[in-house]
Design a protein around this motif. Structure first.
Motif, mmCIF file in Angstrom:
data_model
loop_
_atom_site.group_PDB
_atom_site.id
_atom_site.type_symbol
_atom_site.label_atom_id
_atom_site.label_comp_id
_atom_site.label_asym_id
_atom_site.label_seq_id
_atom_site.Cartn_x
_atom_site.Cartn_y
_atom_site.Cartn_z
ATOM 1 N N SER A 158 2.082 15.365 -6.439
ATOM 2 C CA SER A 158 1.771 14.526 -5.270
ATOM 3 C C SER A 158 3.064 13.937 -4.738
ATOM 4 N N ASP A 159 3.215 13.953 -3.422
ATOM 5 C CA ASP A 159 4.404 13.410 -2.766
ATOM 6 C C ASP A 159 4.036 12.139 -2.019
ATOM 7 N N ILE A 160 4.984 11.224 -1.918
ATOM 8 C CA ILE A 160 4.748 9.989 -1.174
ATOM 9 C C ILE A 160 4.742 10.295 0.326
ATOM 10 N N VAL A 161 3.715 9.807 1.000
ATOM 11 C CA VAL A 161 3.627 9.930 2.454
ATOM 12 C C VAL A 161 4.322 8.739 3.095
ATOM 13 N N PHE A 203 0.860 -1.172 0.000
ATOM 14 C CA PHE A 203 0.000 0.000 0.000
ATOM 15 C C PHE A 203 0.906 1.235 0.000
ATOM 16 N N THR A 204 0.739 2.103 -0.971
ATOM 17 C CA THR A 204 1.520 3.331 -1.039
ATOM 18 C C THR A 204 0.566 4.510 -0.950
ATOM 19 N N VAL A 205 0.850 5.443 -0.048
ATOM 20 C CA VAL A 205 -0.020 6.596 0.196
ATOM 21 C C VAL A 205 0.687 7.864 -0.260
ATOM 22 N N PHE A 206 -0.045 8.690 -1.010
ATOM 23 C CA PHE A 206 0.469 9.970 -1.509
ATOM 24 C C PHE A 206 -0.394 11.096 -0.975
ATOM 25 N N LEU A 227 -2.024 -0.162 9.740
ATOM 26 C CA LEU A 227 -0.696 -0.448 9.210
ATOM 27 C C LEU A 227 0.185 0.770 9.408
ATOM 28 N N ASN A 228 1.413 0.563 9.843
ATOM 29 C CA ASN A 228 2.370 1.660 9.960
ATOM 30 C C ASN A 228 2.927 1.971 8.574
ATOM 31 N N LEU A 229 2.975 3.257 8.236
ATOM 32 C CA LEU A 229 3.556 3.696 6.972
ATOM 33 C C LEU A 229 4.998 4.109 7.207
ATOM 34 N N TYR A 230 5.861 3.749 6.258
ATOM 35 C CA TYR A 230 7.279 4.096 6.338
ATOM 36 C C TYR A 230 7.731 4.733 5.035
#
Length: 64
Positions: A17-20, A7-10, A40-43
């Motif tokens: 748009s930048d990646i979060v 899962f990739t969040v922007f 889920l933890n985002l890194y």
């Protein structure tokens, strides 16, 4: 090795748009008969950048 989902969040900006951040989860963890919510933890670049709430449930389709 078990398959994984990424899962990739922007963020959404006017110019770009930048990646979060991103999170990886094993497919088996998504395959539950009942709806299940999980955080889920985002890194990004080795640092924790936030959290993502997902909900998943396995639905099987009958073959007629």
């Amino acid at each position: 090795m078990e398959d994984e989902v990424k899962f990739t969040v922007f963020d959404k900006d006017v110019l770009r748009s930048d990646i979060v951040g991103a999170a990886i989860l094993k497919v088996g963890a998504l395959c539950t008969a009942e709806a299940k919510k999980r955080w889920l933890n985002l890194y990004h670049q080795g640092k924790e950048t936030g959290d993502l709430l997902i909900e998943s449930m396995l639905i099987t389709l009958d073959k007629d």
